[in-house]
Design a protein around this motif. Sequence first.
Motif, PDB file in Angstrom:
ATOM      1  N   SER A   1       1.081  -5.071   5.017  1.00  0.00           N
ATOM      2  CA  SER A   1       0.443  -5.984   4.077  1.00  0.00           C
ATOM      3  C   SER A   1       1.023  -7.388   4.215  1.00  0.00           C
ATOM      4  O   SER A   1       0.773  -8.251   3.385  1.00  0.00           O
ATOM      5  CB  SER A   1       0.642  -5.485   2.642  1.00  0.00           C
ATOM      6  OG  SER A   1       0.306  -4.124   2.542  1.00  0.00           O
TER       7      SER A   1
ATOM      8  N   ILE B   1       0.834  -1.206   0.000  1.00  0.00           N
ATOM      9  CA  ILE B   1       0.000   0.000   0.000  1.00  0.00           C
ATOM     10  C   ILE B   1       0.874   1.265   0.000  1.00  0.00           C
ATOM     11  O   ILE B   1       0.394   2.354   0.255  1.00  0.00           O
ATOM     12  CB  ILE B   1      -0.986   0.015   1.183  1.00  0.00           C
ATOM     13  CG1 ILE B   1      -0.257  -0.047   2.530  1.00  0.00           C
ATOM     14  CG2 ILE B   1      -1.993  -1.118   1.061  1.00  0.00           C
ATOM     15  CD1 ILE B   1      -1.160   0.171   3.738  1.00  0.00           C
ATOM     16  N   LYS B   2       2.163   1.115  -0.249  1.00  0.00           N
ATOM     17  CA  LYS B   2       3.087   2.236  -0.427  1.00  0.00           C
ATOM     18  C   LYS B   2       3.169   3.132   0.816  1.00  0.00           C
ATOM     19  O   LYS B   2       3.089   4.348   0.724  1.00  0.00           O
ATOM     20  CB  LYS B   2       2.698   3.092  -1.646  1.00  0.00           C
ATOM     21  CG  LYS B   2       2.485   2.332  -2.930  1.00  0.00           C
ATOM     22  CD  LYS B   2       3.804   1.916  -3.543  1.00  0.00           C
ATOM     23  CE  LYS B   2       3.685   1.120  -4.815  1.00  0.00           C
ATOM     24  NZ  LYS B   2       2.602   0.199  -5.014  1.00  0.00           N
TER      25      LYS B   2
HETATM   26  S1  SF4 Z   1       6.124  -1.732   4.363  1.00  0.00           S
HETATM   27 FE1  SF4 Z   1       4.921  -3.102   3.046  1.00  0.00          FE
HETATM   28  S2  SF4 Z   1       3.148  -1.871   2.408  1.00  0.00           S
HETATM   29 FE2  SF4 Z   1       4.666  -0.433   3.236  1.00  0.00          FE
HETATM   30  S3  SF4 Z   1       5.802   0.239   1.417  1.00  0.00           S
HETATM   31 FE3  SF4 Z   1       6.958  -1.475   2.277  1.00  0.00          FE
HETATM   32  S4  SF4 Z   1       6.136  -3.275   1.200  1.00  0.00           S
HETATM   33 FE4  SF4 Z   1       4.704  -1.608   0.833  1.00  0.00          FE
END
Ligand code: SF4
Lengths: 715, 182
Positions: free
Chosen positions: A371, A310-311
């Motif tokens: 996520s 979810i960036k």
């Molecule tokens: S922590 Fe997980 S959701 Fe957040 S940017 Fe990194 S991969 Fe994406």
Amino acid sequence: MSRERNRNYRQRVDEALATPRLQEALHTFGDAYVIARQNAFAGLDFEAMRTEIAEMKDHVREHRQDLVAEFTRNAEAAGAKVYLARTAEDANRYIAELAMQHGVKKVVKSKSMASEETHLNRALKAAGVEALETDLGEWIIQLAGQRPSHMVMPAIHMFRDEVAALFGKVTGQVESDDIPHLVQVAREQLRQGYFDADMGISGANMAIAETGGIALITNEGNARLATTLPKIHVALVGLEKLVPTLEDATKVMRVLPRNATGQLLTSYVTWIRGAVPCGDGDKELHIVLLDNGRSALAESPQCRDALRCIKCGACANVCPVYQTVGGHVFGHIYISAIGVILTAFYHGLENAADLVKACIGCRACVAVCPSAIDLEGIILHLREVLGDEEGIGTGKALVFKHIMRNRKLFHSMIRAASLLQKPVTRGERSIRHLPLFFSSLTEWRTLPAIAEKPLRDTWQAMPQRLDKPRYRVAFFAGCLNDFVYPEMGGDLVKVLNHLNVEVFFPKEQNCCGVPALYSGDRETAVALAEQNIEAMLADQPDFVVTTCPTCTMSLQRDFLELLQDNPVWAEKARQLADITIDVSRFIVDKLDGKAVFTDASGQEKVTYHDSCHLKRGAGVWEQPRQLLAGSGREVVEMAHSDRCCGFGGSYSFTSHPDIAKHILNDKVKDIEATGATCVAMDCPGCIMQIRGGLEKQEKSVRAKHTIELLAETLP
Amino acid sequence: MLNQFAEALKKVGGQVTEVATAREAAVYIAGRINGTVLLPPQSSLERAGLAAALEAEGVTVIKDSWREHAPAAGAGVTGVNFALADTGTLVLDSTAESLRLTTTLPERHFALLDPCKILADSLDAVPYLRGFHERAPRNYLAYITGPSRTADIERVLTIGVHGPRELHVLLMPGLSADFYEL
Ligand code: SF4
């Protein structure tokens, strides 16, 4: 090509390492972030929330075609036009043509990583359209001609004086570097842009199939202006932003700001459905859904979980490598752990090749990802793919394929090395200096000498007279315990015997395979997994005990994965995984030995370093502390106890010793600040790194394995 | 719930006050602005007679030609559809462009909220979001949580970038119990 690429990369690493204020800024931010995030999730069940998001996103991936159709239908019913762009060029062409058709001269943009991904501004410029970034951070880097170094805070690498200089060029006067003043300058300079622009371009955090609407999660208010004032609104949205319902969108909204910046919610969440009123008429709304590698990612069973992202940028915030070199080194367009993966799929494996190796494998990102993406696991897989594509280096390949797989040859070579090193060790256990070519290896840490006699040779000489042992356990020593720190094996026997457990050493055991696997040589890893399973199960132990958490992960996780499709081996791998346990957990959970080792002479003050693979791999961190406290020692916590020490196996020797050194120095500082005279840990790799750093810097703190400290309490 | 809402809003830099009548609201607003006030048509505020009350305090109230007047206005005044207690969030149906201009361009935003319209959290708000969508085919719904903010320079929190620098919530019982009304 790849040489040239690698040279550029090395140069960027060097530049970043020579910018201490960048490191300081990222460290300070990382510390503040951890606290803010913790407060933001107080009273909430993060694990449950992230499981929900992961499941929802997996559902979206599986049903993406239906959801795209549903979204498109609903959006168009509300007056929007939806365009599905297969590639970055396709998306850029659509938007540029739209601008030209409408005679658009100027565009205002709110923050959109997707538009960074497609290099939209370049395409617009080529079409004679001026794009103005209005997010403060994006504007700063646009003025500087750079790319974002963080997904949420694009200009996190810039400082107030640099910003003042950039703004001064725009206003034509000297601007003070007072931050509120600079923010005011941006407000004034950008304000007219919204009125002048004929088109506003935004991204979206969610595209909701149920309504055909999009939602934007923002703080500054520029997205509200950019989607309100211009006549045309274009939203460029990655396909992975689709969610089925408003509930799902709300669940993402609850987690994203909390995990990104530690805010309960951003200042604004904007839900836009359809062509809303604009001036005297209606707005023209175009939603460009961007594929550009996402469908390919969805088809990759090993990598597809990355589509759950979810960036939020959290994987960067906690990453020791990111904190050391920043996003311009550890990133392409998307940065940090997720950036490694997305770069491979959206910008080509070539652009990800160096990044894949820059990950130290500490799994800090995995622990905070909202996520529940196993980022490290996916990066390892990509390393294998790259190993196949580019080769893993002839020297390494030779060692793995022809030497390691042949246990006898491998072990006799280590013995030979033990003799060869004599001139430099001068009979000591640590190598402080190495001659000439190798000298860089001991510049910042001492290295342990290879033991004169490995554990496997001395094992029989250790008497174990137990009448009716509670358990018979096999010891999986791993290379470091066997050949470098054999004395830990002796301590293990002493401690477990005291608990009436018999320990035996299966001689056919070999390297756990991690060095090969982490370098991308899967074939060797498979061969080693089979050898080890055979060796460890042969005498039907009650448990297989380890002192190295990397080996534990290998036996518990990697072997299973490596052999899952092999009907002969899968079941045996499962058996081994089930009985494998690291020694601290074994003593506390299986032997109830918390209060058995009580006499630590003299109340030593000990601090504890959590090894990455023990805490985040095996989920063990309380047990060693309980054992140490139980032994009468005073346990004091260091700051960042579970931050990587910078070892990472070959990471600190060959791939990134320069970065490893910085990470180690952080650890040494944290240890020293506690005032403890001993730092305990449960990993021989960490011991090698931390002891090496402490010795080199001549600190009077000893680094010990928990098992050694327990043995010290026995006569 | 009211307390939780007020606490959460204060934490993010919003201000909360209680008023009993439109006149009290007008006095509060008039004491805190320079320049004109944008007041788009909203049924709850019309019923309360807010425009007249503001004018009685000597405030110039803008009621049309939004694009022309909004950039120079000193403040915007709106009702609130409903609020969320856990995050201190205001929910405003901002589909009418005048509402958007009123809440984005001026430096100050005054929002009148009937305290009976506070929900526990954003999940409770979902049925109402759906309700908006059922009532009208196109919408622009805004969650507003405190004033505009940024931390883009050296991660130093700074209030008031592109949107309002001040957000005042005036709690006024009896204003409106209808979640779909502003
Ligand atoms: S922590 Fe997980 S959701 Fe957040 S940017 Fe990194 S991969 Fe994406």
